[in-house]
Design a protein around this motif. Structure first.
Motif, PDB file in Angstrom:
ATOM      1  N   MET A 163      -6.430   9.150 -11.973  1.00  0.00           N
ATOM      2  CA  MET A 163      -6.104  10.318 -11.160  1.00  0.00           C
ATOM      3  C   MET A 163      -7.314  11.238 -11.010  1.00  0.00           C
ATOM      4  SD  MET A 163      -2.246  10.979 -12.641  1.00  0.00           S
ATOM      5  CE  MET A 163      -1.471  11.488 -11.114  1.00  0.00           C
ATOM      6  N   ASN A 164      -8.430  10.641 -10.621  1.00  0.00           N
ATOM      7  CA  ASN A 164      -9.678  11.379 -10.435  1.00  0.00           C
ATOM      8  C   ASN A 164      -9.718  11.956  -9.017  1.00  0.00           C
ATOM      9  OD1 ASN A 164     -12.268  12.366 -10.361  1.00  0.00           O
ATOM     10  ND2 ASN A 164     -13.283  10.414 -10.740  1.00  0.00           N
ATOM     11  N   VAL A 165      -9.716  13.264  -8.900  1.00  0.00           N
ATOM     12  CA  VAL A 165      -9.656  13.925  -7.593  1.00  0.00           C
ATOM     13  C   VAL A 165     -11.045  14.142  -6.996  1.00  0.00           C
ATOM     14  CG1 VAL A 165      -7.505  15.115  -8.153  1.00  0.00           C
ATOM     15  CG2 VAL A 165      -9.685  16.226  -8.644  1.00  0.00           C
ATOM     16  N   ASP A 166     -12.091  13.680  -7.675  1.00  0.00           N
ATOM     17  CA  ASP A 166     -13.437  14.101  -7.291  1.00  0.00           C
ATOM     18  C   ASP A 166     -14.395  12.940  -7.039  1.00  0.00           C
ATOM     19  OD1 ASP A 166     -15.315  15.980  -6.652  1.00  0.00           O
ATOM     20  OD2 ASP A 166     -15.894  16.439  -8.704  1.00  0.00           O
ATOM     21  N   ARG A 167     -14.010  12.036  -6.118  1.00  0.00           N
ATOM     22  CA  ARG A 167     -14.964  11.057  -5.617  1.00  0.00           C
ATOM     23  C   ARG A 167     -14.683  10.884  -4.116  1.00  0.00           C
ATOM     24  NH1 ARG A 167     -17.363   8.564  -9.651  1.00  0.00           N
ATOM     25  NH2 ARG A 167     -15.436   7.960 -10.723  1.00  0.00           N
ATOM     26  N   THR A 168     -15.028  11.918  -3.391  1.00  0.00           N
ATOM     27  CA  THR A 168     -14.690  12.021  -1.973  1.00  0.00           C
ATOM     28  C   THR A 168     -15.954  11.998  -1.126  1.00  0.00           C
ATOM     29  OG1 THR A 168     -14.796  14.434  -2.018  1.00  0.00           O
ATOM     30  CG2 THR A 168     -12.690  13.430  -2.594  1.00  0.00           C
ATOM     31  N   TYR A 169     -15.789  12.097   0.193  1.00  0.00           N
ATOM     32  CA  TYR A 169     -16.942  12.170   1.099  1.00  0.00           C
ATOM     33  C   TYR A 169     -17.799  13.391   0.774  1.00  0.00           C
ATOM     34  CZ  TYR A 169     -14.921   8.580   4.123  1.00  0.00           C
ATOM     35  OH  TYR A 169     -14.428   7.395   4.609  1.00  0.00           O
ATOM     36  N   ARG A 170     -17.147  14.465   0.371  1.00  0.00           N
ATOM     37  CA  ARG A 170     -17.872  15.707   0.095  1.00  0.00           C
ATOM     38  C   ARG A 170     -18.670  15.616  -1.205  1.00  0.00           C
ATOM     39  NH1 ARG A 170     -16.819  20.298  -2.700  1.00  0.00           N
ATOM     40  NH2 ARG A 170     -14.787  19.498  -3.332  1.00  0.00           N
ATOM     41  N   ASN A 171     -18.128  14.883  -2.153  1.00  0.00           N
ATOM     42  CA  ASN A 171     -18.761  14.787  -3.470  1.00  0.00           C
ATOM     43  C   ASN A 171     -18.517  13.376  -4.002  1.00  0.00           C
ATOM     44  OD1 ASN A 171     -20.168  15.730  -5.694  1.00  0.00           O
ATOM     45  ND2 ASN A 171     -18.326  16.439  -6.732  1.00  0.00           N
ATOM     46  N   ALA A 214      -2.830   4.091   1.770  1.00  0.00           N
ATOM     47  CA  ALA A 214      -3.991   4.902   2.154  1.00  0.00           C
ATOM     48  C   ALA A 214      -5.033   4.061   2.867  1.00  0.00           C
ATOM     49  CB  ALA A 214      -4.584   5.558   0.920  1.00  0.00           C
ATOM     50  N   GLY A 215      -5.199   2.807   2.441  1.00  0.00           N
ATOM     51  CA  GLY A 215      -6.177   1.929   3.052  1.00  0.00           C
ATOM     52  C   GLY A 215      -5.852   1.574   4.496  1.00  0.00           C
ATOM     53  N   LYS A 216      -4.578   1.678   4.837  1.00  0.00           N
ATOM     54  CA  LYS A 216      -4.172   1.356   6.207  1.00  0.00           C
ATOM     55  C   LYS A 216      -4.428   2.497   7.161  1.00  0.00           C
ATOM     56  CE  LYS A 216      -0.464  -1.769   4.718  1.00  0.00           C
ATOM     57  NZ  LYS A 216       0.995  -1.980   4.643  1.00  0.00           N
ATOM     58  N   HIS A 220     -10.475   9.264  -0.919  1.00  0.00           N
ATOM     59  CA  HIS A 220     -11.539   8.587  -1.653  1.00  0.00           C
ATOM     60  C   HIS A 220     -12.600   8.063  -0.695  1.00  0.00           C
ATOM     61  CE1 HIS A 220     -13.554   5.954  -4.522  1.00  0.00           C
ATOM     62  NE2 HIS A 220     -12.840   6.496  -5.484  1.00  0.00           N
ATOM     63  N   VAL A 221     -13.861   8.214  -1.058  1.00  0.00           N
ATOM     64  CA  VAL A 221     -14.963   7.837  -0.178  1.00  0.00           C
ATOM     65  C   VAL A 221     -15.010   6.325   0.075  1.00  0.00           C
ATOM     66  CG1 VAL A 221     -16.623   7.622  -2.074  1.00  0.00           C
ATOM     67  CG2 VAL A 221     -17.442   8.180   0.236  1.00  0.00           C
ATOM     68  N   LEU A 222     -14.408   5.519  -0.805  1.00  0.00           N
ATOM     69  CA  LEU A 222     -14.472   4.067  -0.659  1.00  0.00           C
ATOM     70  C   LEU A 222     -13.119   3.442  -0.312  1.00  0.00           C
ATOM     71  CD1 LEU A 222     -16.788   3.138  -3.681  1.00  0.00           C
ATOM     72  CD2 LEU A 222     -17.429   3.377  -1.269  1.00  0.00           C
ATOM     73  N   ILE A 223     -12.155   4.244   0.109  1.00  0.00           N
ATOM     74  CA  ILE A 223     -10.809   3.712   0.322  1.00  0.00           C
ATOM     75  C   ILE A 223     -10.783   2.613   1.387  1.00  0.00           C
ATOM     76  CG2 ILE A 223     -10.181   5.503   2.015  1.00  0.00           C
ATOM     77  CD1 ILE A 223      -7.885   3.889  -0.662  1.00  0.00           C
ATOM     78  N   LYS A 224     -11.596   2.716   2.417  1.00  0.00           N
ATOM     79  CA  LYS A 224     -11.584   1.717   3.487  1.00  0.00           C
ATOM     80  C   LYS A 224     -12.180   0.388   3.039  1.00  0.00           C
ATOM     81  CE  LYS A 224      -9.738   4.417   6.557  1.00  0.00           C
ATOM     82  NZ  LYS A 224      -8.333   4.185   6.973  1.00  0.00           N
ATOM     83  N   GLU A 225     -13.083   0.423   2.063  1.00  0.00           N
ATOM     84  CA  GLU A 225     -13.718  -0.796   1.580  1.00  0.00           C
ATOM     85  C   GLU A 225     -12.928  -1.480   0.472  1.00  0.00           C
ATOM     86  OE1 GLU A 225     -15.217   2.085   2.004  1.00  0.00           O
ATOM     87  OE2 GLU A 225     -17.046   1.810   3.180  1.00  0.00           O
TER      88      GLU A 225
END
Length: 261
Positions: free
Chosen positions: A135-143, A259-261, A185-190
């Motif tokens: 439940m890590n909220v801090d690996r996004t596009y912003r950070n 989320a990936g969809k 998440h910054v890598l959700i699409k991958e």
């Protein structure tokens, strides 16, 4: 944690410079093993909870085969607070006398940029699985909290994970939540192989692994709260949270898929 799950112990010998990118003011320091570390202070805003989350996140990341800097316990003497001119840093140093968390400094590393560095789907799936589980909220596009060092991807900064421990008593309810924030998440699409990664890691996340990992955390980091009687009680709650979350993993796996969809 190169020696199993045990943290090496070092002493801070030189305070070099603060890193002002984050609100907790980590700093680059030199220690008596002649290595540089990013020092994360127990006296910072999130306190020792962030240090505990770092240890747990790093241990499980290593189990997944992800590259992470070595963690150490780093003793900070009260002498550093006496000689610091900046009042904000001086207070931080005074509140952090004792064992803090050192993260091996990756000199020359650059922040991950998805427009430049392509993360393989298998690696992306491991990182997304890790962050949904903890439940890590801090690996996004912003950070992104990932670095490129020696042309390889390194996962850092797990301190924002396990946010249940800021309220503590509702651990069971939180452990069964799907974690809707994974959509950011910054890598959700991958992350195309989540179920495969889950099936691979599940047999490795044993009770013994969790216990050894939790036993590596210094007692003082687990007892600097008002609502825990002792370090072993805290370890038991973390153990129960992690095992119950694993038992209810279908909740966060489905959320990742959506989320990936």
């Amino acid at each position: 944690m190169d020696d199993g799950l045990k943290l090496r112990h070092v002493n801070v010998t030189r305070y070099i410079t603060p890193l002002r990118e984050g609100g907790s003011l980590p700093a680059i320091v030199e220690c008596d093993d002649d290595f540089l570390y990013v020092l994360k202070f127990k006296g910072a805003g999130q306190g020792t909870n962030a240090l505990v989350a770092e240890v747990i996140g790093t241990a499980i990341a290593k189990l997944l085969g992800l590259k992470t800097p070595e963690l150490v316990t780093a003793y900070l003497s009260e002498d550093f607070g006496r000689t610091e001119a900046d009042e904000e840093i001086q207070d931080l140093l005074k509140f952090s006398v004792g064992d803090n968390l050192g993260v091996h400094y990756l000199k020359g590393a650059v922040t991950y940029d998805r427009n430049i560095f392509i993360v393989p789907e298998n690696t992306a799936s491991k990182i997304v699985w890790l962050d949904a589980f903890l439940m890590n909220v801090d690996r996004t596009y912003r950070n992104t909290n990932m670095l490129i060092w020696n042309k390889e991807l390194w996962v850092i900064d797990n301190g924002a994970a396990l946010y249940f421990h800021h309220t503590w008593h509702n651990w069971k309810e939180v452990s069964e939540k799907p974690f809707v924030q994974i959509k950011d998440h910054v890598l959700i699409k991958e992350a195309k192989h989540i179920q495969l990664i889950h099936d691979e890691v599940l047999p490795k996340l044993t009770d013994d692994f969790f216990r050894e990992m939790l036993n590596s955390i210094p007692d003082i980091w687990l007892t600097e709260r008002n609502d825990v009687a002792d370090a072993n009680e805290a370890r038991d709650v973390y153990f129960s949270f992690l095992t119950n979350r694993l038992a209810n993993s279908s909740n966060f796996l489905k959320e990742i898929e959506n989320a990936g969809k």
